[in-house]
Scaffold this active site. Sequence first.
Site, PDB file in Angstrom:
ATOM      1  N   HIS A  42       1.079  -1.485  -0.282  1.00 58.96           N
ATOM      2  CA  HIS A  42       0.252   0.259   0.122  1.00 58.96           C
ATOM      3  C   HIS A  42       0.691   1.510  -0.191  1.00 58.96           C
ATOM      4  O   HIS A  42       2.113   1.091   0.414  1.00 58.96           O
ATOM      5  CB  HIS A  42      -1.153  -0.214   1.582  1.00 58.96           C
ATOM      6  CG  HIS A  42      -1.942  -0.944   0.957  1.00 58.96           C
ATOM      7  ND1 HIS A  42      -2.618  -1.038   1.948  1.00 58.96           N
ATOM      8  CD2 HIS A  42      -2.041  -2.228  -0.434  1.00 58.96           C
ATOM      9  CE1 HIS A  42      -3.489  -2.379   1.677  1.00 58.96           C
ATOM     10  NE2 HIS A  42      -3.300  -2.777   0.929  1.00 58.96           N
ATOM     11  N   GLU A  65       1.495   3.783   2.581  1.00 59.54           N
ATOM     12  CA  GLU A  65       2.095   4.328   3.647  1.00 59.54           C
ATOM     13  C   GLU A  65       3.719   3.031   3.373  1.00 59.54           C
ATOM     14  O   GLU A  65       4.373   3.337   3.561  1.00 59.54           O
ATOM     15  CB  GLU A  65       0.680   3.685   4.585  1.00 59.54           C
ATOM     16  CG  GLU A  65      -0.024   4.602   4.827  1.00 59.54           C
ATOM     17  CD  GLU A  65      -1.017   3.540   3.720  1.00 59.54           C
ATOM     18  OE1 GLU A  65      -2.420   3.170   4.789  1.00 59.54           O
ATOM     19  OE2 GLU A  65      -1.202   2.906   2.728  1.00 59.54           O
ATOM     20  N   SER A  80     -22.310   3.355 -39.652  1.00 60.48           N
ATOM     21  CA  SER A  80     -21.809   4.080 -39.219  1.00 60.48           C
ATOM     22  C   SER A  80     -21.123   5.362 -39.000  1.00 60.48           C
ATOM     23  O   SER A  80     -21.527   6.085 -39.902  1.00 60.48           O
ATOM     24  CB  SER A  80     -20.418   3.125 -39.005  1.00 60.48           C
ATOM     25  OG  SER A  80     -19.010   3.780 -37.931  1.00 60.48           O
ATOM     26  N   THR A  88     -23.943  -1.242 -31.174  1.00 61.18           N
ATOM     27  CA  THR A  88     -22.991  -0.905 -31.962  1.00 61.18           C
ATOM     28  C   THR A  88     -21.555  -1.651 -32.248  1.00 61.18           C
ATOM     29  O   THR A  88     -21.587  -1.481 -33.264  1.00 61.18           O
ATOM     30  CB  THR A  88     -22.592  -0.213 -30.767  1.00 61.18           C
ATOM     31  OG1 THR A  88     -23.454   0.676 -30.211  1.00 61.18           O
ATOM     32  CG2 THR A  88     -20.820   0.498 -30.334  1.00 61.18           C
ATOM     33  N   HIS A 130     -27.814   3.528 -24.193  1.00 60.20           N
ATOM     34  CA  HIS A 130     -27.962   5.209 -22.676  1.00 60.20           C
ATOM     35  C   HIS A 130     -29.597   4.909 -21.677  1.00 60.20           C
ATOM     36  O   HIS A 130     -29.442   5.337 -21.224  1.00 60.20           O
ATOM     37  CB  HIS A 130     -28.116   6.697 -23.898  1.00 60.20           C
ATOM     38  CG  HIS A 130     -26.073   6.006 -23.981  1.00 60.20           C
ATOM     39  ND1 HIS A 130     -25.515   7.114 -25.191  1.00 60.20           N
ATOM     40  CD2 HIS A 130     -25.267   5.183 -23.661  1.00 60.20           C
ATOM     41  CE1 HIS A 130     -24.080   6.826 -25.369  1.00 60.20           C
ATOM     42  NE2 HIS A 130     -24.313   6.189 -24.832  1.00 60.20           N
TER      43      HIS A 130
END
Length: 376
Positions: A54, A56, A172, A200, A308
């Site tokens: 990590h 730290e 497209s 798509t 969407h």
Amino acid sequence: MLIPGTDQEYMRLALHEARKGLGRTSPNPCVGAVVVHGSVVIARGYHKKAGTPHAEVHALRRAGVLAHDATLYVTLEPCNHTGRTPPCTQAILASGIKRVVVGMEDPNPLVHGSGIKYLQSQGLEVVSGVLAAECRALNRPFIKYITQGLPWVVMKAGMSLDGRITYQKNHSGWMTGPASSRKVHRLRDRVDAILVGAATVRIDDPALTTRLPDRRGRDPLRVILDTHLSIPASSQVLHLESSAPTWIFCGVDVSADKIEKLNKPDRVIVRQVQCGKDGRLELRQVLEVLARDGGVTSVLVEGGGRVHGAFLRQGLVDHVTLFIAPIFAGSHGTPVVEGLNIAGRQDAIRLQNVSYRCLGADMMVEGDILSFPSEI
């Protein structure tokens, strides 16, 4: 403006370190750390990848004996449990650090305050909540993932002034310029997954990879929503040489033979989920599987319009990034959002924390979803 030598100034340096891990640490958070002795910054570190030391630990190792009686600044509360790495609290105690300044508490139930309390019980001075808002903003995907079991969802699209993403239906089309394209690839480099619908793939045959100068980009997981497994066998996403696989989500009624033909070990993985009353895939279940089985904390939803619309309709979008080109595409193209019925302004889905940026001739507009209507 930050005053030199203050806790805020040094936490800002720790945040700078943390951002170096963006897109690389999932399902862990991005964390940065700085060791300061007096007014001198003697070491810095950041978390690079899940399963590795990590932030730290990196900073303390670099500081060595100079960490004795110094202050450690860390953007996220140090862990106090053994996971894939030992507890950071033990490394802090062993280093001789006398003061710890924390940006935000860790929302992970395995930590959530225990690291701070333990360090205080061992006689260390601990200050928490320094630049907390900035620290939370950096790790919004991790926070949602660890508290809700869902990834942070960003809706992205390149569109015309009249809200079209193509010029003709089922063909497209390219709206935005090269500056927007470069920004999109930087976004891809920082998310865990890219998601598109089967339409798509059929129309654009996209690679859904990250393409940055000198091949510095990292390919995220590619996610295809394909209820009936209808994408062509020749689709690019099925044959890429990439560090990331492609996951295809289909309905539970798809035959095992059809799934087997697409499955390729470590490259293409077909997952089955339930369909809703509309016959479409249950998007929340898709997101739950991505988080649970893939460790995915962030998803870039790139469309198309029906995808969407479905994500917005089901209240599953957290952030929106739109690239608007200074052109009119006409009335025959695909709208950026389909299947979303809004009765009036009072019911409109709104954004907050909105920002605007020019990218060449294009305008990038982004913001967080403020609220969704109770029914859409």
